[in-house]
Motif scaffolding. Structure first.
Motif, PDB file in Angstrom:
ATOM      1  N   GLY A   1     -37.941  -8.096  87.168  1.00 29.38           N
ATOM      2  CA  GLY A   1     -38.411  -8.672  85.915  1.00 29.38           C
ATOM      3  C   GLY A   1     -38.689  -7.688  84.798  1.00 29.38           C
ATOM      4  O   GLY A   1     -38.817  -8.080  83.642  1.00 29.38           O
ATOM      5  N   VAL A   2     -38.802  -6.413  85.092  1.00 23.93           N
ATOM      6  CA  VAL A   2     -39.068  -5.430  84.047  1.00 23.93           C
ATOM      7  C   VAL A   2     -37.900  -5.341  83.074  1.00 23.93           C
ATOM      8  O   VAL A   2     -38.096  -5.146  81.876  1.00 23.93           O
ATOM      9  N   VAL A   3     -36.689  -5.529  83.580  1.00 26.36           N
ATOM     10  CA  VAL A   3     -35.500  -5.427  82.725  1.00 26.36           C
ATOM     11  C   VAL A   3     -35.493  -6.502  81.636  1.00 26.36           C
ATOM     12  O   VAL A   3     -35.343  -6.192  80.452  1.00 26.36           O
ATOM     13  N   PRO A   4     -35.683  -7.801  81.973  1.00 23.69           N
ATOM     14  CA  PRO A   4     -35.722  -8.798  80.897  1.00 23.69           C
ATOM     15  C   PRO A   4     -36.905  -8.602  79.954  1.00 23.69           C
ATOM     16  O   PRO A   4     -36.786  -8.841  78.751  1.00 23.69           O
ATOM     17  N   ALA A   5     -38.037  -8.159  80.485  1.00 24.61           N
ATOM     18  CA  ALA A   5     -39.198  -7.932  79.621  1.00 24.61           C
ATOM     19  C   ALA A   5     -38.911  -6.806  78.631  1.00 24.61           C
ATOM     20  O   ALA A   5     -39.265  -6.901  77.445  1.00 24.61           O
ATOM     21  N   ALA A   6     -38.261  -5.746  79.086  1.00 22.65           N
ATOM     22  CA  ALA A   6     -37.892  -4.651  78.186  1.00 22.65           C
ATOM     23  C   ALA A   6     -36.877  -5.130  77.153  1.00 22.65           C
ATOM     24  O   ALA A   6     -36.952  -4.749  75.978  1.00 22.65           O
ATOM     25  N   ALA A   7     -35.957  -5.978  77.577  1.00 21.95           N
ATOM     26  CA  ALA A   7     -34.965  -6.518  76.636  1.00 21.95           C
ATOM     27  C   ALA A   7     -35.640  -7.333  75.551  1.00 21.95           C
ATOM     28  O   ALA A   7     -35.272  -7.257  74.378  1.00 21.95           O
ATOM     29  N   VAL A   8     -36.665  -8.106  75.916  1.00 26.51           N
ATOM     30  CA  VAL A   8     -37.384  -8.895  74.912  1.00 26.51           C
ATOM     31  C   VAL A   8     -38.133  -7.979  73.953  1.00 26.51           C
ATOM     32  O   VAL A   8     -38.178  -8.235  72.749  1.00 26.51           O
ATOM     33  N   LEU A   9     -38.710  -6.890  74.449  1.00 25.82           N
ATOM     34  CA  LEU A   9     -39.399  -5.947  73.559  1.00 25.82           C
ATOM     35  C   LEU A   9     -38.437  -5.305  72.566  1.00 25.82           C
ATOM     36  O   LEU A   9     -38.804  -5.027  71.430  1.00 25.82           O
ATOM     37  N   ILE A  10     -37.208  -5.087  72.991  1.00 24.89           N
ATOM     38  CA  ILE A  10     -36.225  -4.451  72.116  1.00 24.89           C
ATOM     39  C   ILE A  10     -35.551  -5.459  71.196  1.00 24.89           C
ATOM     40  O   ILE A  10     -35.422  -5.239  69.996  1.00 24.89           O
ATOM     41  N   VAL A  11     -35.143  -6.592  71.747  1.00 23.14           N
ATOM     42  CA  VAL A  11     -34.385  -7.582  70.979  1.00 23.14           C
ATOM     43  C   VAL A  11     -35.287  -8.591  70.275  1.00 23.14           C
ATOM     44  O   VAL A  11     -34.950  -9.092  69.202  1.00 23.14           O
TER      45      VAL A  11
ATOM     46  N   GLY B   1     -40.998   1.111  69.649  1.00 24.42           N
ATOM     47  CA  GLY B   1     -42.074   2.107  69.702  1.00 24.42           C
ATOM     48  C   GLY B   1     -43.225   1.758  68.768  1.00 24.42           C
ATOM     49  O   GLY B   1     -44.398   1.874  69.136  1.00 24.42           O
ATOM     50  N   LEU B   2     -42.888   1.321  67.554  1.00 23.72           N
ATOM     51  CA  LEU B   2     -43.931   0.899  66.612  1.00 23.72           C
ATOM     52  C   LEU B   2     -44.724  -0.285  67.166  1.00 23.72           C
ATOM     53  O   LEU B   2     -45.951  -0.348  66.995  1.00 23.72           O
ATOM     54  N   THR B   3     -44.041  -1.200  67.836  1.00 19.41           N
ATOM     55  CA  THR B   3     -44.709  -2.365  68.426  1.00 19.41           C
ATOM     56  C   THR B   3     -45.707  -1.934  69.497  1.00 19.41           C
ATOM     57  O   THR B   3     -46.841  -2.408  69.527  1.00 19.41           O
ATOM     58  N   VAL B   4     -45.285  -1.025  70.358  1.00 12.18           N
ATOM     59  CA  VAL B   4     -46.169  -0.545  71.425  1.00 12.18           C
ATOM     60  C   VAL B   4     -47.358   0.207  70.838  1.00 12.18           C
ATOM     61  O   VAL B   4     -48.510  -0.016  71.234  1.00 12.18           O
ATOM     62  N   ILE B   5     -47.107   1.079  69.873  1.00 10.10           N
ATOM     63  CA  ILE B   5     -48.199   1.835  69.241  1.00 10.10           C
ATOM     64  C   ILE B   5     -49.162   0.892  68.531  1.00 10.10           C
ATOM     65  O   ILE B   5     -50.385   1.043  68.612  1.00 10.10           O
ATOM     66  N   ALA B   6     -48.613  -0.102  67.826  1.00  6.54           N
ATOM     67  CA  ALA B   6     -49.460  -1.068  67.112  1.00  6.54           C
ATOM     68  C   ALA B   6     -50.306  -1.876  68.090  1.00  6.54           C
ATOM     69  O   ALA B   6     -51.474  -2.174  67.811  1.00  6.54           O
ATOM     70  N   ALA B   7     -49.728  -2.231  69.234  1.00  8.51           N
ATOM     71  CA  ALA B   7     -50.495  -2.974  70.243  1.00  8.51           C
ATOM     72  C   ALA B   7     -51.651  -2.131  70.768  1.00  8.51           C
ATOM     73  O   ALA B   7     -52.778  -2.621  70.903  1.00  8.51           O
ATOM     74  N   PHE B   8     -51.388  -0.856  71.033  1.00  2.93           N
ATOM     75  CA  PHE B   8     -52.467   0.029  71.474  1.00  2.93           C
ATOM     76  C   PHE B   8     -53.524   0.195  70.386  1.00  2.93           C
ATOM     77  O   PHE B   8     -54.720   0.212  70.670  1.00  2.93           O
ATOM     78  N   ALA B   9     -53.100   0.305  69.133  1.00  2.00           N
ATOM     79  CA  ALA B   9     -54.051   0.442  68.026  1.00  2.00           C
ATOM     80  C   ALA B   9     -54.908  -0.807  67.891  1.00  2.00           C
ATOM     81  O   ALA B   9     -56.115  -0.719  67.634  1.00  2.00           O
ATOM     82  N   ALA B  10     -54.300  -1.968  68.089  1.00  2.00           N
ATOM     83  CA  ALA B  10     -55.060  -3.224  68.004  1.00  2.00           C
ATOM     84  C   ALA B  10     -56.118  -3.286  69.096  1.00  2.00           C
ATOM     85  O   ALA B  10     -57.259  -3.682  68.851  1.00  2.00           O
TER      86      ALA B  10
END
Length: 196
Positions: free
Chosen positions: A101-111, A149-158
């Motif tokens: 399941g990590v593969v589809p989750a990563a695809a959703v984060l990218i796409v 990357g911006l999404t991940v950083i923003a999530a951590f900042a939130a």
């Protein structure tokens, strides 16, 4: 890419009260997911709780497209949700239950951000928006990975700000994604026009 991110941030800043209202809607929609994660609910329940958030994000993407265009955004855009797109993107959340399941989750984060932005910018819905997101991410993978990357950083900042920044994260990132999408679509249209 940097210039488009800057333009997106400035456009969001100019519409700060409405951006905060749009972000508040996304935060409220994230409450079931947060509750299931904090309570230690079963993984299937947490994966299913992603759907309300993604449904809200389709509306926030419509709002962000107006901000990115400088159209004087209206909060009524938040009601333009795409249930099919939300369901397609949340299916990857359910796929997290599988060992692969990590593969589809990563695809959703990218796409995902491009699918939301493409749907909002071009007025496309459902599978067509996902297809557009895949094409844009494949056309310029460096931009897609930077946005991820911006999404991940923003999530951590939130999270680090105890949720204060959560009000601006979704509208800001989707405004940047809409700016990028508009630029990529213009470039693709020019390339296809020159090839004829």
């Amino acid at each position: 890419m940097v210039e488009l991110a800057k333009e997106g941030a400035v456009a969001s800043w100019h519409e700060l009260p409405r951006t905060l209202a749009a972000g508040a809607g996304a935060v409220v929609a994230a409450a079931p997911l947060a509750a299931s994660l904090l309570s230690g609910a079963p993984r299937w329940l947490a994966a299913a709780a992603v759907l309300p958030l993604l449904l809200a994000l389709t509306g926030v993407a419509s709002f962000a497209a107006q901000v990115a265009r400088g159209d004087g955004p209206s909060l009524t855009a938040l009601r333009r949700v795409d249930p099919v797109l939300a369901l397609l993107l949340s299916a990857a959340g359910l796929a997290l239950l599988a060992p692969w399941g990590v593969v589809p989750a990563a695809a959703v984060l990218i796409v995902g951000p491009y699918a939301l932005a493409y749907g909002a910018v071009r007025g496309k819905r459902g599978l067509t928006a996902v297809r557009g997101g895949v094409i844009l991410a494949a056309y310029r993978p460096s931009w897609a990975l930077t946005l991820t990357g911006l999404t991940v950083i923003a999530a951590f900042a939130a999270v680090a700000s105890a949720g204060v920044l959560a009000l601006v994260v979704a509208p800001l990132l989707l405004t940047i994604a809409c700016r990028q999408t508009t630029a990529l679509l213009s470039e693709i249209d020019r390339t296809q026009g020159g090839a004829r």
